[in-house]
Scaffold this motif. Structure first.
Motif, mmCIF file in Angstrom:
data_model
loop_
_atom_site.group_PDB
_atom_site.id
_atom_site.type_symbol
_atom_site.label_atom_id
_atom_site.label_comp_id
_atom_site.label_asym_id
_atom_site.label_seq_id
_atom_site.Cartn_x
_atom_site.Cartn_y
_atom_site.Cartn_z
ATOM 1 N N VAL A 99 -27.808 -46.051 -17.551
ATOM 2 C CA VAL A 99 -27.556 -46.206 -18.980
ATOM 3 C C VAL A 99 -28.115 -45.038 -19.795
ATOM 4 O O VAL A 99 -27.805 -44.874 -20.966
ATOM 5 C CB VAL A 99 -28.128 -47.557 -19.478
ATOM 6 N N THR A 150 -27.523 -41.913 -20.097
ATOM 7 C CA THR A 150 -26.604 -41.009 -20.796
ATOM 8 C C THR A 150 -26.281 -41.549 -22.178
ATOM 9 O O THR A 150 -26.371 -40.849 -23.188
ATOM 10 C CB THR A 150 -25.307 -40.863 -19.991
ATOM 11 N N ILE A 169 -27.209 -40.219 -26.030
ATOM 12 C CA ILE A 169 -26.233 -39.944 -27.091
ATOM 13 C C ILE A 169 -26.640 -40.669 -28.372
ATOM 14 O O ILE A 169 -26.648 -40.082 -29.455
ATOM 15 C CB ILE A 169 -24.826 -40.344 -26.626
ATOM 16 N N PRO A 201 -20.099 -43.617 -35.802
ATOM 17 C CA PRO A 201 -19.225 -42.736 -35.015
ATOM 18 C C PRO A 201 -19.624 -42.666 -33.546
ATOM 19 O O PRO A 201 -18.758 -42.683 -32.665
ATOM 20 C CB PRO A 201 -19.395 -41.367 -35.696
ATOM 21 N N THR A 202 -20.918 -42.622 -33.267
ATOM 22 C CA THR A 202 -21.323 -42.582 -31.859
ATOM 23 C C THR A 202 -21.152 -43.942 -31.196
ATOM 24 O O THR A 202 -20.904 -44.016 -30.001
ATOM 25 C CB THR A 202 -22.782 -42.121 -31.667
ATOM 26 N N LEU A 249 -18.684 -45.886 -31.800
ATOM 27 C CA LEU A 249 -17.270 -45.836 -31.424
ATOM 28 C C LEU A 249 -17.083 -45.040 -30.138
ATOM 29 O O LEU A 249 -16.395 -45.472 -29.207
ATOM 30 C CB LEU A 249 -16.447 -45.204 -32.552
ATOM 31 N N PHE A 250 -17.718 -43.884 -30.095
ATOM 32 C CA PHE A 250 -17.609 -43.048 -28.902
ATOM 33 C C PHE A 250 -18.082 -43.797 -27.659
ATOM 34 O O PHE A 250 -17.408 -43.839 -26.632
ATOM 35 C CB PHE A 250 -18.433 -41.774 -29.078
ATOM 36 N N ILE A 290 -15.713 -46.705 -26.582
ATOM 37 C CA ILE A 290 -14.491 -46.253 -25.914
ATOM 38 C C ILE A 290 -14.774 -45.689 -24.531
ATOM 39 O O ILE A 290 -14.130 -46.070 -23.549
ATOM 40 C CB ILE A 290 -13.750 -45.217 -26.788
ATOM 41 N N THR A 291 -15.765 -44.816 -24.433
ATOM 42 C CA THR A 291 -16.008 -44.229 -23.117
ATOM 43 C C THR A 291 -16.521 -45.267 -22.118
ATOM 44 O O THR A 291 -16.191 -45.195 -20.939
ATOM 45 C CB THR A 291 -17.003 -43.059 -23.188
ATOM 46 N N ILE A 337 -13.564 -47.328 -20.872
ATOM 47 C CA ILE A 337 -12.823 -46.558 -19.866
ATOM 48 C C ILE A 337 -13.579 -46.531 -18.541
ATOM 49 O O ILE A 337 -13.013 -46.772 -17.479
ATOM 50 C CB ILE A 337 -12.574 -45.115 -20.367
ATOM 51 N N GLN A 395 -12.394 -48.238 -14.956
ATOM 52 C CA GLN A 395 -12.079 -47.332 -13.842
ATOM 53 C C GLN A 395 -13.168 -47.295 -12.775
ATOM 54 O O GLN A 395 -13.109 -46.475 -11.864
ATOM 55 C CB GLN A 395 -11.863 -45.915 -14.372
ATOM 56 N N ILE A 406 -5.385 -49.140 -20.850
ATOM 57 C CA ILE A 406 -6.545 -48.498 -21.479
ATOM 58 C C ILE A 406 -6.132 -47.797 -22.758
ATOM 59 O O ILE A 406 -6.830 -47.844 -23.773
ATOM 60 C CB ILE A 406 -7.205 -47.489 -20.515
ATOM 61 N N LEU A 407 -4.958 -47.176 -22.719
ATOM 62 C CA LEU A 407 -4.467 -46.481 -23.903
ATOM 63 C C LEU A 407 -4.304 -47.462 -25.061
ATOM 64 O O LEU A 407 -4.761 -47.209 -26.178
ATOM 65 C CB LEU A 407 -3.128 -45.814 -23.574
ATOM 66 N N THR A 466 -7.663 -48.583 -26.331
ATOM 67 C CA THR A 466 -8.320 -47.527 -27.109
ATOM 68 C C THR A 466 -7.710 -47.425 -28.500
ATOM 69 O O THR A 466 -8.425 -47.300 -29.499
ATOM 70 C CB THR A 466 -8.177 -46.183 -26.381
ATOM 71 N N PHE A 480 -9.538 -47.939 -31.981
ATOM 72 C CA PHE A 480 -9.454 -46.913 -33.012
ATOM 73 C C PHE A 480 -8.941 -47.471 -34.337
ATOM 74 O O PHE A 480 -9.461 -47.171 -35.395
ATOM 75 C CB PHE A 480 -8.560 -45.765 -32.543
ATOM 76 N N MET A 525 -8.343 -41.235 -19.662
ATOM 77 C CA MET A 525 -8.022 -42.538 -19.070
ATOM 78 C C MET A 525 -7.149 -42.402 -17.836
ATOM 79 O O MET A 525 -6.813 -43.379 -17.202
ATOM 80 C CB MET A 525 -7.270 -43.387 -20.094
ATOM 81 N N PHE A 570 -14.516 -35.176 -27.683
ATOM 82 C CA PHE A 570 -14.633 -36.420 -28.449
ATOM 83 C C PHE A 570 -16.049 -36.602 -28.983
ATOM 84 O O PHE A 570 -16.273 -36.883 -30.163
ATOM 85 C CB PHE A 570 -14.211 -37.582 -27.546
ATOM 86 N N GLN A 575 -17.232 -36.492 -33.001
ATOM 87 C CA GLN A 575 -17.908 -37.575 -33.706
ATOM 88 C C GLN A 575 -19.109 -37.053 -34.498
ATOM 89 O O GLN A 575 -19.374 -37.498 -35.600
ATOM 90 C CB GLN A 575 -18.361 -38.668 -32.726
ATOM 91 N N LEU A 588 -26.834 -31.400 -25.973
ATOM 92 C CA LEU A 588 -26.544 -32.669 -25.319
ATOM 93 C C LEU A 588 -25.358 -32.504 -24.363
ATOM 94 O O LEU A 588 -25.411 -32.933 -23.203
ATOM 95 C CB LEU A 588 -26.233 -33.716 -26.391
#
Lengths: 312, 412, 273
Positions: free
Chosen positions: A175, A177, A181, A218-219, A221-222, A225-226, A229, A233, A281-282, A285, A289, C115, C154, C158, C196
């Motif tokens: 976790v 990473t 962020i 904003p982060t 959201l980032f 989403i990531t 995904i 996957q 996934i699209l 996302t 968004f 993706m 991305f 942000q 980062l």
């Protein structure tokens, strides 16, 4: 440099092209390294495509098989969504809590920051080997320690009820990473904002809700989403730690696609599987968004809106 | 202020360019090697560690002797299948590949019958007969046998001594094994008599059915009446009973980890662990797989062969190397980690007198004439997945399905 | 913020609890790495080996040409990081600070590349690299980085979206051209998020396993991650060298992180002031 007459004209022309110049590297990369293979895989999905030997055009049969004749497709889809539902919120929450913890101005925090980040530095292959080594229910160290505490440890990798939790534990280990962020962003919030709020009598929780959270949307959201995904996957851990078992309880969609391609050698079918997941996934996302305009606040946009209003 | 910044940028740029150049140039020199008139052959192995080093030594020998050929070893390790699947799929397969799962890859491989015929009957008959079966699909031979292992029972001598038990002997039965397992098991000390994988590889597990006169399919590939035959169900029930009684445990991997803990009395697998168990300080012995009554036991053969890519541009040179790789000298050089497949080598090295190695050869002779279902049925990889799940349902403590029901569900 | 004693105790105990979860696997990996073969598997597990074998680290390093692997990994990591920093800062800036036609569609397209399941584009991509003659070279691992990655773009976007718009408008009025604005005003501001990205990329590339596995053939081209995986055969796992090399492999990224911390801590707003 510019005479007053031609400046506005040239300026608009340049301004029209400039953004494309900035994003040009990505556009070239996309055309050269992504578009071709992507189209190729779409074509493959319409074929019966073994790794060697004759390929045969079969139209939408791969998709038909997937939706109507392969129960594993639905099983894997459900398991994967279940995993994402546990993993994404938990991971976000833990990352955020850790990010807040490591912003605390207390002694030794640098060391804790490094400790929390450390696992994120380890490769997925090594992560699965290390955890697999500890999770062995009969002779592993985890259950041994639990037994010293008088607890009978679960059959981590044998009991289907526990296997998915095992995967969550092992994957949440990295976790760091996401924490980093969040941390980078939280650190960017000017101290004066808190000070002002503190003078107004807002406590730490109040400050967190009214200052920290809105600024870092904003982060968030980032990260949402990531991690969606990543969860949908997930492959390395299930491939190496559980192999999809026990009793196919961790037979994630990523593994389903991987096995169809590399074990059963059905590249066409695997492409069809992958394209389906790609579209899911699209859509997800895009949905996130769309919703983001309601809960994500960008400083640049906020300012623009305010100005717009003023002009009116 | 402007100049130093530009200098910085220039400096950075130079670093990037030099690194890029060094990254490219190193590859260019490699390309040149092939153009000095030599035939360049790519040879892929799945072995790891010291074995690779030993193989490289052998290849160096071959390259020195054959001035017109240069063989390059490519060691892919545990993800061998992923790597060669990618290579084959992209039409860039190595010229020569280690291979065991021939039915799965046969469309990418060159049939070798004509090459073998050219070498004469004696050449072919020096290999153990049973192994040709495992390197063919249908009537066509796709690979030359390099090594093999049969499966045997490994037993922990220290645990047998502590329980006051005699070591098992060839010709013993499953009843003997169960009795021994019962005596070995000691819950307080966390010792279990016998261990087998909780998610057994269906390819391996078929040997137990053979030993009891059954198999997954008949020679037409039909499951019903075979997989769910009385004898087959009986076999699964026996394994399940050992778990229920607590005289056996299921393992999470192949079972070698559990065996190395010194807390497991017996376990069945191939020759891969001989040196590993010694290093782990396990005082072990090996013995033939026990029999069901009077029916002699049989073992699956985990064979390794080498095959040639259909797309290879230098097939004659490739076969020349394959001949070297499967020849007497190479067989002897690999003695430390592989069981030789040539009768002449087994004889000259007196392997039939080796107390451990002879067991593997005995099992090989006992197992002649059995063909694994993977070589009979059309779509083994799918069937294998289904079987694997059902076997797991039979053995997993959270399900422990009745074998009859479970096997019927697949067969019908 | 005032910090009370009680508050401190609570924070520390939470920190320690989390540390246990994050640190224990490393401790256990280290204990495993310095055991003898016989001790590794013994049950009950030993927490202190009789004779700690630090030589296991040297043996593991020497058992394969790790010097070569290290060099290759360094080349790939350094070059991709430079490539990512240059390309991603440009592209993210373009997406974050301008309005232009098709922007939303292009941005969605960019995100969608994140993706794409790896399994299916891998073989077509292999064919493409093979056409370029790049197989068994480090190029397939390096060159794409110079065209940016969706994840980094991305992330950077942000951050950039969160900077007030007045900044470039003021500069424009002063007569700076668009690239000057990017280079002189925004690049310095982006120091924290770019650091980062550099850290994240270094770790990603350093540990990348599937890329090297698929595109590299012979040992002289292998990277550290491939070397680590070579301890894992089809039938057996050499647990001691794996644990030892895992620990060795985390040293370079940890050093990078230790140095990078300072810049990340500054945050973005720190550099605006």
């Amino acid at each position: 440099m510019f005479t007053k007459k031609n400046k506005p004209k040239k300026f608009t022309l340049v301004r029209k092209r400039v953004p494309f110049l900035f994003i040009l590297p990505w556009i070239i990369g996309f055309i050269v390294f992504t578009l071709g293979p992507l189209v190729f895989s779409l074509i493959m999905s319409l074929f019966d495509w073994p790794i060697a030997g004759e390929t045969k055009f079969i139209g939408f049969d791969n998709f038909k098989t997937m939706f109507t004749a392969d129960p594993q497709f639905y099983d894997s889809l459900v398991i994967t969504l279940k995993f994402a539902l546990i993993f994404v919120p938990l991971n976000l929450l833990v990352a955020l809590v850790l990010a807040l913890l490591i912003t605390q101005p207390i002694k030794g925090i640098k060391i804790f920051r490094t400790i929390f980040y450390l696992p994120a530095v380890v490769s997925g292959v090594a992560v699965s080997i290390i955890w697999g080594w500890m999770f062995n229910s009969e002779y592993g160290v985890l259950n041994y320690i639990l037994s010293l505490l008088g607890i009978e440890g679960p059959d981590w990798l044998i009991d289907p009820k526990w296997a998915i939790i095992t995967i969550v534990i092992a994957s949440a280990w990295g976790v760091g990473t996401m924490m980093l962020i969040f941390y980078t962003d939280i650190k960017g919030i000017p101290y004066e904002m808190y000070e002002a709020a503190s003078i107004d009598g807002a406590g730490p929780i109040r400050q967190f809700i009214s200052i920290t959270i809105p600024t870092i949307t904003p982060t968030i959201l980032f990260n949402v989403i990531t991690s969606v995904i990543a969860a949908l996957q997930q492959l390395t851990l299930v491939l190496l730690l559980t192999g999809g078992g026990p009793l196919k309880s961790t037979y994630f969609y990523g593994l389903f696609v991987y096995n169809n391609a590399f074990k059963h050698h059905e590249l066409g079918y695997a492409s069809a599987n992958a394209w389906f997941m790609f579209i899911i996934i699209l859509l997800l996302t895009m949905l996130i968004f769309k919703s983001s305009s309601a809960w994500v606040f960008y400083e640049a946009e906020v300012k623009k809106e305010r100005k717009g209003r003023k002009r009116k | 202020m402007n100049v130093p910044k530009k200098m910085k940028l220039f400096f950075l740029f130079t670093i990037v360019v030099t690194l890029l150049l060094s990254a490219c140039s190193s590859s260019d020199t490699n390309g040149e090697k092939a153009e000095d008139g030599k035939v360049k052959l790519r040879f892929a192995t799945w072995d790891v560690g010291d074995d690779v080093e030993l193989q490289q030594g052998l290849i160096d020998e071959f390259n020195a002797k054959n001035s017109d050929i240069e063989v390059v070893l490519e060691a892919y390790g545990g993800d061998y299948d992923t790597k060669i699947t990618a290579g084959i799929g992209a039409k860039d397969a190595p010229d020569i590949m280690y291979m065991w799962n021939y039915p799965q890859y046969k469309d990418a491989l060159e049939p070798l019958d004509s090459y073998i015929k050219d070498r004469g009957e004696e050449y072919k008959s020096n290999f153990y007969e049973a192994l040709w079966n495992y390197n063919s699909v249908g009537e066509d031979i796709y690979g030359l046998p390099v090594g093999y292992t049969t499966h045997v029972v490994y037993y922990n001598k220290d645990l047998f001594d502590a329980a006051g038990l005699e070591y098992p002997q060839a010709g013993w039965t499953w009843e003997d094994l169960q009795a021994a397992a019962k005596k070995l098991t000691n819950k307080d000390k966390k010792i279990t008599g016998f261990a087998f994988p909780g998610q057994p590889d269906p390819y391996d597990f078929e040997m137990y059915l053979w030993g009891n006169g059954a198999s997954y399919v008949d020679n037409k590939g039909k499951l019903d009446g075979n997989l769910n035959s009385k004898k087959s169900i009986e076999t699964f029930t026996m394994f399940q009973n050992m778990l229920e009684e607590g005289t056996a445990i299921t393992t999470e991997g192949w079972g070698d980890t559990e065996m190395k803990s010194g807390k497991v009395g017996m376990f069945i697998n191939g020759a891969w662990y001989l040196s590993a168990f010694t290093e782990a300080g396990i005082n072990y012995g090996v013995v033939e797989i026990p029999a069901f009554g009077n029916n002699p036991s049989a073992s699956i053969v985990s064979s390794s062969g080498i095959a040639m890519s259909k797309d290879s541009k230098h097939k004659e040179a490739a076969f020349k190397f394959m001949e070297f790789w499967t020849g007497e000298q190479a067989n002897k050089a690999r003695l430390s980690f592989e069981l030789p497949v040539l009768k002449s080598v087994v004889e000259s090295e007196k392997l039939q007198e080796d107390p451990i190695k002879k067991v593997f050869y005995n099992m090989l002779e006992q197992s002649e004439g059995y063909t694994p279902t993977s070589f009979v049925t059309e779509d083994w990889s799918k069937l294998s997945d289904e079987l694997s799940l059902v076997f797991e349902q039979i053995f997993n403590p959270s399900t422990r399905v009745d074998p009859k029901e479970a096997l019927n569900s697949v067969a019908k | 913020m005032k910090i009370t004693r009680k508050h401190k105790i609570i924070v520390y105990s939470i920190l320690v609890l989390f540390s246990l979860y994050f640190l224990f696997p490393f401790i256990w990996a280290f204990i495993t790495a310095i055991k003898s073969e016989a001790e590794v598997f013994s049950f009950p597990p030993k927490f202190v080996p009789d004779v700690p074998l630090l030589s296991n680290f040297i043996d593991a390093w020497n058992s394969q040409p790790f010097g070569t692997y290290f060099k290759n990994s360094m080349i790939v990591t350094v070059l991709t990081t430079i490539g990512q920093l240059i390309s991603c800062s440009l592209v993210a800036y373009g997406f974050a600070r301008y309005d232009f036609k098709y922007k939303n569609i292009l941005f969605m397209l960019l995100l969608s590349t994140m993706m794409i399941p790896w399994d299916v584009t891998m073989i077509p991509l292999y064919m493409e690299f093979n056409m370029f003659g790049w197989i068994n070279t480090l190029k397939p691992l390096i060159v794409p980085a110079f065209f940016g990655s969706a994840y980094n773009i991305f992330l950077l976007r942000q951050f950039l979206m969160n900077i007030p718009k007045d900044l470039e408008n003021a500069a424009r009025i002063d007569g700076a051209n668009e690239f000057q604005i990017f280079y002189k005003i925004f690049l310095p501001i982006m120091k924290a998020p770019l650091t980062l990205i550099a850290v994240l990329n270094i770790i990603l590339v350093w540990n990348d396993y599937l890329g090297p596995l698929i595109y590299l053939n012979d040992q002289s081209k292998y990277t550290m991650a491939l070397g680590l995986a070579s301890f894992q055969g089809v039938h057996e796992l050499q647990i001691i060298p794996i644990m030892a090399m895992t620990l060795v492999m985390i040293i370079p990224p940890v050093i990078v992180f230790a140095f990078a911390q300072k810049y990340i801590v500054e945050g973005i707003s720190g550099s605006i002031k």
